[in-house]
Scaffold this motif. Structure first.
Motif, PDB file in Angstrom:
ATOM      1  N   ALA A 226       0.827  -1.207   0.000  1.00 25.16           N
ATOM      2  CA  ALA A 226       0.000   0.000   0.000  1.00 25.16           C
ATOM      3  C   ALA A 226       0.864   1.260   0.000  1.00 25.16           C
ATOM      4  O   ALA A 226       0.562   2.233  -0.708  1.00 25.16           O
ATOM      5  CB  ALA A 226      -0.940  -0.006   1.201  1.00 25.16           C
ATOM      6  N   ASP A 229       2.378   1.803  -3.382  1.00 27.76           N
ATOM      7  CA  ASP A 229       1.395   2.425  -4.275  1.00 27.76           C
ATOM      8  C   ASP A 229       1.452   3.943  -4.189  1.00 27.76           C
ATOM      9  O   ASP A 229       1.315   4.647  -5.191  1.00 27.76           O
ATOM     10  CB  ASP A 229      -0.024   1.975  -3.910  1.00 27.76           C
ATOM     11  CG  ASP A 229      -0.445   0.669  -4.569  1.00 27.76           C
ATOM     12  OD1 ASP A 229       0.255   0.212  -5.495  1.00 27.76           O
ATOM     13  OD2 ASP A 229      -1.480   0.123  -4.154  1.00 27.76           O
ATOM     14  N   SER A 248      -2.310  -1.327  -9.053  1.00 26.96           N
ATOM     15  CA  SER A 248      -1.939  -1.291  -7.646  1.00 26.96           C
ATOM     16  C   SER A 248      -1.117  -2.521  -7.278  1.00 26.96           C
ATOM     17  O   SER A 248      -1.370  -3.632  -7.776  1.00 26.96           O
ATOM     18  CB  SER A 248      -3.201  -1.237  -6.783  1.00 26.96           C
ATOM     19  OG  SER A 248      -2.900  -1.502  -5.422  1.00 26.96           O
TER      20      SER A 248
END
Length: 471
Positions: A226, A229, A248
């Motif tokens: 995450a 990203d 992603s």
């Protein structure tokens, strides 16, 4: 309320979404944890409580209005004190930099954090100019390990790893020119990935050139994906920046390793491991085999490139001092000075010879990945050693690359390489599993790291919850 400082970024965002708590709640909890636990480990050079609370308040208002900037909005995040951060000094562990500033500009990864609404809590420790594999400097002292503050956290992103490990924020930004996110991840039981070179832009350009990467440091693989990203993506200030990914890194993260071809090299053909390290890494490979990976024990076929790396590294270190007045070399880390004077003053031919070794290594690994999707090694051949030392006691060489043989080769080749915890020794110290992929195959590296994390049945335990942990 649950201890918010113990939560992952994914858990925090889930709570923001439901209204169970707010970014302001989480930021206050993290700042309290920093105040309580940082004195034992010295992970931060500067904490910015006023700025963090202001950012968290704005994030809380966005969540309440149903208009968050994304899945990073309100996540407390620290920044290694190598990366420019607008409004906060970037001292880089040296007395050569005046903190007066001004400090008007963000590095690309920091700018992406701000755009995504992350809360920047402060700057974490680094050795001088991030030059070595432990975190200490003449200006800021040494950084300890969350599992035992008397031990080193590794380096050069040791402050970032210690912060994440002790609940002083679920996310941290680090940099890696020869192992600097992976070494401390292995020593502290945290998670990281050194992405493919250029995926996370750097500005200003590193004096260590195309060896240097920036990457996420977290407590889980999901959080690492995450954060990647957020910080990956084109920035025109970096001439070598790659295009912004279209997918992603969370997509397919839980797809597992069934059918992947993995080459497992326990020694790269030339490294001697601590027996407990080798035992734990071999056990981790068995887990991946049970998940359906096809594993062969095989060395990639290169000899130790440390001499070429030293030329590239210390020539870069010598270049650092060009920006400072005469006499600067007398004010820096004495071992860094020795490295510059003995290893960093070679000829252009020496540098080109080292570059040729690097090119050959990259070509060899490119062909290796025609057969194998991934290469697995230990992240480190040893566990954390005494804080304040440059090498383990009795080590035959004073230079940090001598005890980090698994990391720097893959800076030379610019490949993605993750470190994920794979257990602890009988003495209770973490060991890291390194997963290396072909260039641009970062998603597969993260997928394998997540597969091991999920299948090992060993969720992350904060070092502070261990009896030996910093309190």
């Amino acid at each position: 309320m649950t201890d918010l400082s113990a939560m992952t970024a994914a858990e925090l965002v889930a709570g923001y979404r439901t209204g169970a708590f707010t970014p302001l709640d989480a930021t206050r909890a993290v700042l309290d944890t920093i105040e309580e636990r940082d004195p034992a480990v010295n992970a931060f050079v500067r904490v910015d409580p006023d700025g963090a609370l202001e950012q968290a308040t704005a994030s809380t208002e966005r969540w309440r209005a149903g208009r968050p900037l994304g899945s990073a909005d309100g996540v407390p995040t620290s920044v290694k004190d190598i990366l420019w951060t607008a409004g906060l000094p970037t001292i880089r562990g040296t007395w050569l930099i005046d903190e007066a500033g001004p400090w008007p500009e963000d590095a690309p990864a920091v700018a992406r954090l701000r755009e995504a609404g992350a809360v920047i809590t402060g700057k974490t420790t680094t050795p001088e100019f991030a030059w070595k594999g432990v975190t200490d400097s003449l200006r800021h002292g040494s950084t300890g390990n969350p599992w035992d503050p008397a031990l080193t956290s590794g380096g050069s992103s040791g402050g970032a790893a210690a912060a994440v490990g002790l609940g002083m924020g679920p996310w941290a930004l680090g940099t890696d020119g020869g192992g600097s996110v992976r070494i401390p991840a292995s020593f502290t039981g945290t998670v990281t990935i050194k992405p493919t070179y250029g995926l996370v832009p750097l500005y200003p350009a590193s004096p260590f050139g195309t060896l240097s990467h920036a990457g996420p440091m977290t407590r889980t693989v999901t959080d690492a994906a995450a954060l990647l990203d957020v910080i990956a993506g084109f920035d025109s200030r970096d001439w070598s920046a790659l295009p912004t990914p279209r997918t992603s890194f969370l997509t397919g993260l839980d797809d597992g390793v069934e059918g992947l071809r993995i080459g497992f090299s326990p020694t790269l053909g030339y490294v001697k491991n601590d027996p407990e390290v080798e035992r734990l890494v071999r056990a981790a490979v068995v887990v991946l085999e049970a998940e359906g990976a096809q594993v062969d024990e095989v060395d990639p076929g290169f000899t130790d490139p440390v001499e070429a790396f030293d030329v590239l590294w210390f020539c870069g270190a010598a270049k650092v001092l060009d920006a400072y007045p005469a006499g600067a070399i007398d004010r820096i880390d004495p071992l860094l000075r020795e490295g510059i004077e003995t290893k960093g003053r070679g000829s252009a031919a020496d540098y080109l010879d080292a570059t040729a070794v690097r090119m050959d290594l990259g070509r060899l690994m490119g062909r290796f990945h025609e057969t194998y999707d991934l290469l697995i090694t230990p992240t480190m051949p040893i566990t954390a050693f005494e804080r304040g030392r440059q090498t383990p006691e009795g080590w035959p060489s004073p230079w940090w690359p001598s005890w980090t043989p698994y990391t720097y080769p893959f800076n030379m080749t610019q490949q993605p390489a993750a470190s994920v915890p794979c257990g602890t020794t009988d003495a209770g110290l973490p060991v890291g599993l390194q997963i290396v992929g072909a260039r641009h195959d970062d998603a597969r590296v993260l997928r394998a790291a997540r597969a091991y994390e999920r299948a090992s049945g060993e969720p992350f335990v904060r070092p502070v919850d261990n009896p030996r942990g910093a309190r």
